[in-house]
Write an enzyme that holds these catalytic residues in place. Structure first.
Site, PDB file in Angstrom:
ATOM      1  N   TYR A  56      -6.542  51.966 -53.442  1.00 16.40           N
ATOM      2  CA  TYR A  56      -7.227  50.694 -53.697  1.00 16.40           C
ATOM      3  C   TYR A  56      -8.561  50.622 -52.959  1.00 16.40           C
ATOM      4  CZ  TYR A  56      -8.577  45.826 -53.477  1.00 16.40           C
ATOM      5  OH  TYR A  56      -9.302  44.671 -53.557  1.00 16.40           O
ATOM      6  N   HIS A  95     -20.785  40.178 -55.202  1.00 14.33           N
ATOM      7  CA  HIS A  95     -20.024  39.251 -54.355  1.00 14.33           C
ATOM      8  C   HIS A  95     -20.920  38.304 -53.557  1.00 14.33           C
ATOM      9  CE1 HIS A  95     -16.687  41.622 -55.578  1.00 14.33           C
ATOM     10  NE2 HIS A  95     -15.869  41.282 -54.606  1.00 14.33           N
ATOM     11  N   ASN A 108     -14.660  42.844 -46.313  1.00 13.11           N
ATOM     12  CA  ASN A 108     -13.279  42.374 -46.419  1.00 13.11           C
ATOM     13  C   ASN A 108     -12.736  42.098 -45.026  1.00 13.11           C
ATOM     14  OD1 ASN A 108     -10.073  43.313 -47.002  1.00 13.11           O
ATOM     15  ND2 ASN A 108     -11.067  42.064 -48.548  1.00 13.11           N
ATOM     16  N   TYR A 110      -4.103   1.913 -22.250  1.00 14.63           N
ATOM     17  CA  TYR A 110      -3.704   3.309 -22.488  1.00 14.63           C
ATOM     18  C   TYR A 110      -4.867   4.293 -22.366  1.00 14.63           C
ATOM     19  CZ  TYR A 110       0.878   1.888 -24.378  1.00 14.63           C
ATOM     20  OH  TYR A 110       2.139   1.395 -24.538  1.00 14.63           O
ATOM     21  N   ARG A 141      -4.898   4.841 -18.684  1.00 10.26           N
ATOM     22  CA  ARG A 141      -3.603   5.199 -18.105  1.00 10.26           C
ATOM     23  C   ARG A 141      -3.008   6.460 -18.738  1.00 10.26           C
ATOM     24  NH1 ARG A 141       1.539   1.853 -19.196  1.00 10.26           N
ATOM     25  NH2 ARG A 141       0.007   0.359 -19.978  1.00 10.26           N
ATOM     26  N   PHE A 168      -6.668  40.794 -44.219  1.00 14.82           N
ATOM     27  CA  PHE A 168      -7.843  39.972 -44.488  1.00 14.82           C
ATOM     28  C   PHE A 168      -7.501  38.496 -44.587  1.00 14.82           C
ATOM     29  CE2 PHE A 168      -6.115  41.691 -48.452  1.00 14.82           C
ATOM     30  CZ  PHE A 168      -5.649  40.505 -49.025  1.00 14.82           C
ATOM     31  N   GLU A 203      -4.929  37.147 -56.488  1.00 23.51           N
ATOM     32  CA  GLU A 203      -5.066  36.584 -55.142  1.00 23.51           C
ATOM     33  C   GLU A 203      -4.678  35.107 -55.235  1.00 23.51           C
ATOM     34  OE1 GLU A 203      -9.102  37.698 -54.283  1.00 23.51           O
ATOM     35  OE2 GLU A 203      -8.617  39.827 -54.385  1.00 23.51           O
TER      36      GLU A 203
END
Length: 507
Positions: A54, A84, A196, A279, A282, A327, A412
């Site tokens: 791959y 990309h 990646n 609060y 405190r 990844f 994916e």
């Protein structure tokens, strides 16, 4: 300024800041070079024998089923980068880009990615010579890593895209030429090794994390100043109370508040002025402490991630190439969502202390901390602005990690949205810095209305630091300028540094 040695194994958060913010240079460890060369030999053998692996001899994502010939491997890697690079929106700051580059270099230095040494050296040279790729903030799903923004990082390496060099945005090729750096032709696996992984989300989040640690200290300083101004009850910080619920952050906050107010005559004991505080005073150890514990958890996760291999596939020392899911940004997505929530809570409680300082119905101070109320509005609208930031933080604190949109034809089918989580945490942090700065300025104003008292060992240093830059506000002035000054004291760490010269502030 010594070079920071990179080997993929022991980079620290502080070193990330030195490189990203202070422009330290880096140097690849000699032993790491051997591991990189060994890893590359394995990839070259796969290409030579045309094995099906791959991302090396196949396409990407859903195209993993498409085999790529040896002759087409170079074209595949170039196409990967240019296709990309689909980012959008404002560009990341220079310091974020430097962090991204550093973290990608550090991961590749481990020798599990199959990149050529000369290609990695190109990226190192870009970082050291200040060629900073233009990277849009938006477009990453956080799995398969930060593909789109990292593709923008790689474009100038190919003579494409844009880069900042000597303060000027230039075409990538021109920036590389001016810096005297040769562009590269990527070969098998290299494009995937470069884009990646999780360095964008981790780089963005690491910078916010570093500043959040300083903010934890600032929050305790702000609370201590407000306790002084409101004549708070220090019994609530007695360590005997906190050791029976021994959360580390809670105990450290109580210690800080006691140490910061040591020697003070402003603070009181229970029953002297009132029996109990609200609060926001405190319960500060419990609230601030929970954020401390959360942020320290995030720090542990980030320190693992910055020294991890997060690309795919990985090349093992035994010569195997394993395709998996390192990844996937989920460990960082959850961590940075947690960071944003923890920081937003520091702002929440700070804004409520601010209200207690300026609201005359809740204290014995002049309304809105100004002498001639009516003619002057004083600190009235500072609380409006702080409330707006706190409210916006509540929207931003919604977790990004609970969302997922399938991609790559459903190959994916679960993504982390970790880069969104990291970016949101940075925005929340900036808002929190402003809110805490507003509380600090108001507390110093309130302190000046009281006479005959002595500040604590640490609060005096904080007060003096503020007053060195910002005077008591007698009548209405252009308020944002004073708030900007105090915000810079918080964001730069100058306030914390001034206090820590006298008192240790734990986190």
């Amino acid at each position: 300024m010594e070079n920071i040695i990179i080997n993929g194994n022991n980079l620290t958060l502080e070193e990330v800041i030195k490189v990203s913010r202070k422009n330290y240079k880096i140097q690849l460890e000699e032993e790491a070079k051997g591991k990189i060369l060994d890893s590359r030999k394995i990839i070259d053998d796969i290409v030579e024998k045309e094995k099906v692996v791959y991302g090396v001899t196949t396409g990407f994502g859903k195209f993993s089923e498409v085999s790529i010939t040896q002759d087409d491997c170079k074209t595949l890697q170039r196409n990967l980068i240019i296709s990309h690079a689909c980012g959008f929106g404002p560009n990341f700051s220079k310091e974020v880009v430097r962090a991204i580059m550093l973290l990608r270099i550090n991961a590749l230095a481990k020798g599990y990615s199959g990149i050529r040494l000369e290609t990695l050296n190109t990226l190192i040279e870009m970082l050291n010579k200040g060629v900073h790729p233009v990277i849009p903030e938006k477009g990453s799903l956080g799995a398969s890593g930060d593909l789109a923004p990292l593709a923008h990082m790689v474009l100038p390496m190919l003579g494409e895209g844009e880069a900042e060099y000597n303060g000027e945005i230039l075409p990538g090729k021109v920036a590389m030429e001016k810096a005297g750096i040769a562009t590269v032709d990527l070969v098998a696996k290299e494009g995937l090794a470069l884009i990646n992984g999780t360095p964008v989300m981790t780089g963005v989040g690491a910078i916010s994390l570093y500043d959040a640690v300083s903010l934890l200290k600032t929050a305790d300083i702000a609370c201590a100043l407000s306790a002084e101004a409101l004549r708070g009850i220090k019994d609530a910080y007695d360590l005997r109370l906190h050791v029976v619920r021994p959360h580390a952050g809670q105990i450290n906050t109580a210690k800080n508040l006691l140490n910061l107010t040591e020697g003070s005559t402003f603070v009181t004991r229970q029953g002297e002025v009132r029996v109990q505080d609200a609060y926001t005073l405190r319960c500060a150890p419990q609230v601030h402490g929970a954020s401390k514990d959360a942020i320290n958890y995030v720090k542990e996760r980030v320190e693992i991630e910055i020294n991890s291999v997060t690309d795919n596939p990985i090349v093992t020392r035994e010569g195997d190439v394993i395709s998996g899911g390192n990844f996937h940004g989920q460990p960082m997505a959850l961590s940075f969502d947690f960071l944003g929530i923890a920081v937003s809570e520091l702002a929440n409680i700070s804004e409520r202390r601010l209200e207690r300082l300026i609201n005359y119905q809740l204290n014995d101070l002049p309304p809105f901390l100004v002498k001639h109320g009516g003619l002057n509005s004083g600190f009235m609208i500072t609380q409006y602005a702080a409330a707006a930031l706190v409210s916006e933080n509540k929207v931003l604190a919604h977790p990004a990690s609970v969302d997922s949109i399938p991609s790559s034809a459903n190959q994916e089918d679960h993504v982390s949205m970790g880069t969104i989580a990291a970016r949101k945490s940075g925005e929340i942090l900036k808002h929190a810095q402003r809110v805490l700065a507003t509380e600090i300025l108001a507390a110093c104003q309130a302190i000046d209305f009281r006479e005959g008292f002595t500040l604590g060992k640490g609060t005096k240093e904080a007060y003096d630091c503020v007053r060195k830059h910002i005077k008591f506000i007698e009548n209405d002035i252009v308020m944002y300028k004073e708030l900007d000054k105090c915000t810079e004291l918080v964001a730069s760490g100058e306030l914390v540094k001034a206090v820590e010269e006298k008192v240790e502030v734990l986190y």
